[in-house]
Design a protein around this motif. Structure first.
Motif, PDB file in Angstrom:
ATOM      1  N   GLU A 138     -31.018  11.824  81.360  1.00  0.00           N
ATOM      2  CA  GLU A 138     -31.036  10.370  81.503  1.00  0.00           C
ATOM      3  C   GLU A 138     -31.791   9.722  80.353  1.00  0.00           C
ATOM      4  O   GLU A 138     -31.401   8.671  79.847  1.00  0.00           O
ATOM      5  N   GLY A 139     -32.896  10.364  79.920  1.00  0.00           N
ATOM      6  CA  GLY A 139     -33.625   9.847  78.769  1.00  0.00           C
ATOM      7  C   GLY A 139     -32.780   9.861  77.513  1.00  0.00           C
ATOM      8  O   GLY A 139     -32.857   8.953  76.689  1.00  0.00           O
ATOM      9  N   THR A 140     -31.952  10.889  77.371  1.00  0.00           N
ATOM     10  CA  THR A 140     -31.052  10.971  76.216  1.00  0.00           C
ATOM     11  C   THR A 140     -30.020   9.862  76.256  1.00  0.00           C
ATOM     12  O   THR A 140     -29.711   9.242  75.230  1.00  0.00           O
ATOM     13  N   ARG A 141     -29.482   9.594  77.439  1.00  0.00           N
ATOM     14  CA  ARG A 141     -28.514   8.494  77.585  1.00  0.00           C
ATOM     15  C   ARG A 141     -29.160   7.154  77.221  1.00  0.00           C
ATOM     16  O   ARG A 141     -28.561   6.347  76.490  1.00  0.00           O
ATOM     17  N   ALA A 142     -30.362   6.917  77.734  1.00  0.00           N
ATOM     18  CA  ALA A 142     -31.054   5.658  77.448  1.00  0.00           C
ATOM     19  C   ALA A 142     -31.351   5.538  75.958  1.00  0.00           C
ATOM     20  O   ALA A 142     -31.200   4.468  75.363  1.00  0.00           O
ATOM     21  N   LEU A 143     -31.768   6.640  75.350  1.00  0.00           N
ATOM     22  CA  LEU A 143     -32.038   6.656  73.918  1.00  0.00           C
ATOM     23  C   LEU A 143     -30.775   6.339  73.117  1.00  0.00           C
ATOM     24  O   LEU A 143     -30.809   5.563  72.158  1.00  0.00           O
ATOM     25  N   THR A 144     -29.644   6.918  73.526  1.00  0.00           N
ATOM     26  CA  THR A 144     -28.382   6.684  72.829  1.00  0.00           C
ATOM     27  C   THR A 144     -27.999   5.215  72.897  1.00  0.00           C
ATOM     28  O   THR A 144     -27.579   4.613  71.897  1.00  0.00           O
ATOM     29  N   ARG A 145     -28.153   4.620  74.083  1.00  0.00           N
ATOM     30  CA  ARG A 145     -27.827   3.191  74.216  1.00  0.00           C
ATOM     31  C   ARG A 145     -28.713   2.343  73.313  1.00  0.00           C
ATOM     32  O   ARG A 145     -28.243   1.390  72.670  1.00  0.00           O
ATOM     33  N   ARG A 146     -29.993   2.680  73.249  1.00  0.00           N
ATOM     34  CA  ARG A 146     -30.905   1.910  72.405  1.00  0.00           C
ATOM     35  C   ARG A 146     -30.541   2.075  70.930  1.00  0.00           C
ATOM     36  O   ARG A 146     -30.556   1.111  70.157  1.00  0.00           O
ATOM     37  N   MET A 147     -30.203   3.313  70.525  1.00  0.00           N
ATOM     38  CA  MET A 147     -29.841   3.555  69.131  1.00  0.00           C
ATOM     39  C   MET A 147     -28.551   2.822  68.749  1.00  0.00           C
ATOM     40  O   MET A 147     -28.401   2.344  67.617  1.00  0.00           O
ATOM     41  N   ILE A 148     -27.618   2.722  69.681  1.00  0.00           N
ATOM     42  CA  ILE A 148     -26.370   1.992  69.412  1.00  0.00           C
ATOM     43  C   ILE A 148     -26.671   0.533  69.104  1.00  0.00           C
ATOM     44  O   ILE A 148     -26.115  -0.063  68.169  1.00  0.00           O
ATOM     45  N   VAL A 149     -27.581  -0.061  69.883  1.00  0.00           N
ATOM     46  CA  VAL A 149     -27.958  -1.455  69.642  1.00  0.00           C
ATOM     47  C   VAL A 149     -28.609  -1.604  68.270  1.00  0.00           C
ATOM     48  O   VAL A 149     -28.295  -2.530  67.510  1.00  0.00           O
ATOM     49  N   TRP A 150     -29.505  -0.667  67.927  1.00  0.00           N
ATOM     50  CA  TRP A 150     -30.143  -0.704  66.609  1.00  0.00           C
ATOM     51  C   TRP A 150     -29.111  -0.520  65.499  1.00  0.00           C
ATOM     52  O   TRP A 150     -29.174  -1.196  64.460  1.00  0.00           O
ATOM     53  N   GLY A 151     -28.171   0.395  65.700  1.00  0.00           N
ATOM     54  CA  GLY A 151     -27.139   0.617  64.691  1.00  0.00           C
ATOM     55  C   GLY A 151     -26.279  -0.611  64.475  1.00  0.00           C
ATOM     56  O   GLY A 151     -25.977  -0.988  63.331  1.00  0.00           O
ATOM     57  N   LEU A 152     -25.880  -1.245  65.580  1.00  0.00           N
ATOM     58  CA  LEU A 152     -25.075  -2.461  65.475  1.00  0.00           C
ATOM     59  C   LEU A 152     -25.859  -3.566  64.778  1.00  0.00           C
ATOM     60  O   LEU A 152     -25.334  -4.273  63.907  1.00  0.00           O
ATOM     61  N   GLY A 153     -27.125  -3.708  65.147  1.00  0.00           N
ATOM     62  CA  GLY A 153     -27.951  -4.755  64.537  1.00  0.00           C
ATOM     63  C   GLY A 153     -28.135  -4.561  63.051  1.00  0.00           C
ATOM     64  O   GLY A 153     -27.985  -5.511  62.255  1.00  0.00           O
ATOM     65  N   THR A 154     -28.449  -3.336  62.625  1.00  0.00           N
ATOM     66  CA  THR A 154     -28.618  -3.080  61.186  1.00  0.00           C
ATOM     67  C   THR A 154     -27.296  -3.241  60.454  1.00  0.00           C
ATOM     68  O   THR A 154     -27.274  -3.698  59.301  1.00  0.00           O
ATOM     69  N   GLY A 155     -26.189  -2.895  61.107  1.00  0.00           N
ATOM     70  CA  GLY A 155     -24.881  -3.088  60.489  1.00  0.00           C
ATOM     71  C   GLY A 155     -24.566  -4.554  60.264  1.00  0.00           C
ATOM     72  O   GLY A 155     -24.003  -4.935  59.228  1.00  0.00           O
ATOM     73  N   VAL A 156     -24.938  -5.389  61.220  1.00  0.00           N
ATOM     74  CA  VAL A 156     -24.710  -6.834  61.076  1.00  0.00           C
ATOM     75  C   VAL A 156     -25.561  -7.389  59.938  1.00  0.00           C
ATOM     76  O   VAL A 156     -25.093  -8.206  59.128  1.00  0.00           O
ATOM     77  N   VAL A 157     -26.818  -6.954  59.860  1.00  0.00           N
ATOM     78  CA  VAL A 157     -27.693  -7.403  58.767  1.00  0.00           C
ATOM     79  C   VAL A 157     -27.105  -6.985  57.415  1.00  0.00           C
ATOM     80  O   VAL A 157     -27.057  -7.781  56.464  1.00  0.00           O
ATOM     81  N   ALA A 158     -26.636  -5.742  57.320  1.00  0.00           N
ATOM     82  CA  ALA A 158     -26.027  -5.265  56.078  1.00  0.00           C
ATOM     83  C   ALA A 158     -24.791  -6.083  55.727  1.00  0.00           C
ATOM     84  O   ALA A 158     -24.555  -6.405  54.554  1.00  0.00           O
ATOM     85  N   ALA A 159     -23.993  -6.433  56.741  1.00  0.00           N
ATOM     86  CA  ALA A 159     -22.777  -7.221  56.500  1.00  0.00           C
ATOM     87  C   ALA A 159     -23.116  -8.604  55.946  1.00  0.00           C
ATOM     88  O   ALA A 159     -22.488  -9.070  54.981  1.00  0.00           O
ATOM     89  N   VAL A 160     -24.110  -9.245  56.541  1.00  0.00           N
ATOM     90  CA  VAL A 160     -24.492 -10.594  56.089  1.00  0.00           C
ATOM     91  C   VAL A 160     -25.016 -10.544  54.653  1.00  0.00           C
ATOM     92  O   VAL A 160     -24.638 -11.373  53.809  1.00  0.00           O
ATOM     93  N   LEU A 161     -25.881  -9.563  54.361  1.00  0.00           N
ATOM     94  CA  LEU A 161     -26.413  -9.447  53.006  1.00  0.00           C
ATOM     95  C   LEU A 161     -25.307  -9.213  51.983  1.00  0.00           C
ATOM     96  O   LEU A 161     -25.304  -9.817  50.904  1.00  0.00           O
ATOM     97  N   LEU A 162     -24.350  -8.362  52.338  1.00  0.00           N
ATOM     98  CA  LEU A 162     -23.276  -8.057  51.400  1.00  0.00           C
ATOM     99  C   LEU A 162     -22.367  -9.262  51.194  1.00  0.00           C
ATOM    100  O   LEU A 162     -21.909  -9.522  50.067  1.00  0.00           O
TER     101      LEU A 162
END
Length: 295
Positions: free
Chosen positions: A160-184
């Motif tokens: 369950e901790g792994t699942r929760a960690l994965t969900r959190r990492m997905i949010v971080w990945g999406l957020g950093t991807g959006v920041v990279a998109a705006v900068l580019l």
């Protein structure tokens, strides 16, 4: 280099990412100083540059290996090679090598197709590829964290901790991807001037960078899920998924080349490549086959 990579991986496995960062920064500063001294001070040319790099890399390798050995002794390890462990690591590495080969093949195919468009589009494509690689390293920082933390939670038997960690990492990945998109998107009209004054290269580059920017949120999630599954030791699935995605991407890239569609469409094909990777990785993480728990 192999000692640096191995020692960095060992330290990453015990959640120490600070030590490799510090050693890498110091090694690069040493490299710069030695290159200036040997190339310009002693006029040794390219040989001096090579020597400076070799000395700096050996210094980094010795520092990192010393840290790993000190920690191994503190943990009660004898320090002797563990044949079974080496074989297990090699067995894990083969599918990951195949998975990486599919990613490199996709980039190589894209370059080959871009070469058919002419000199200026090819130059623009190389600039875009360099920027994508740079952004990939930045986005991959979240994936490396996910890889390390996933290994820890699965090893502790915490599904369950792994699942929760994965969900959190997905949010971080999406957020950093959006920041990279705006900068580019903001930098797209100007970044070409950092590489070349050629206006024809700039004209070919800007539409391609707009497409690349739109792909970054997808890439952010892809890198995270890739890291999570690597941390789970799911290399065999990643290898087969990479091959399937490459087979899907290749016809699109070749079609863009045969039609002379231009760089924007070629990078749109790359976007489909990343989207296909997202689908394969998302479906995998929704299941339970990769959740192999430790004792």
């Amino acid at each position: 280099m192999l000692l640096v990579l191995a020692a960095t991986g060992a330290l990453r496995g015990v959640l120490d990412l600070r030590t490799p960062l510090v050693v890498t920064i110091l090694a690069n500063l040493l490299n710069i100083a030695l290159n200036l001294l040997l190339v310009h001070g002693f006029d040794l040319g390219i040989g001096g540059s090579a020597a400076g790099t070799a000395i700096a890399q050996w210094a980094a390798a010795l520092c990192l290996v010393a840290v790993v050995l000190r920690r191994a002794r503190a943990a009660g390890s004898s320090g002797r090679p563990d044949v079974a462990g080496v074989v297990a690591a090699a067995r894990q590495g083969v599918p990951l090598l195949a998975r990486t080969a599919t990613l490199r093949a996709a980039l190589l195919l894209g370059t080959a197709v871009a070469a058919t468009f002419g000199d200026a589009p090819l130059a623009a494509h190389q600039i875009a590829t360099s920027l994508v690689s740079f952004l990939a390293f930045a986005l991959d920082a979240v994936a490396i964290a996910g890889q390390t933390l996933t290994g820890r939670t699965l090893g502790a038997g915490d599904a369950e901790g792994t699942r929760a960690l994965t969900r959190r990492m997905i949010v971080w990945g999406l957020g950093t991807g959006v920041v990279a998109a705006v900068l580019l998107l903001v930098l797209a009209p100007f970044v070409g001037g950092w590489f070349t004054p050629d206006a024809t290269v700039h004209d070919a580059l800007v539409p391609a960078l707009v497409v690349v920017a739109l792909v970054q949120p997808i890439s952010g999630v892809v890198f995270v899920l890739d890291g999570v599954l690597i941390g789970a030791g799911d290399g065999v699935y990643l290898a087969w998924a990479g091959l399937a995605v490459l087979v899907a991407y290749a016809p699109l890239a070749l079609l863009a080349g045969s039609l002379g569609a231009g760089l924007a469409w070629l990078w749109a094909a790359y976007g489909v490549f990343q989207l296909a990777r997202l689908v394969t990785l998302w479906l995998r993480q929704r299941g339970d086959a990769w959740l192999v728990l430790g004792a």
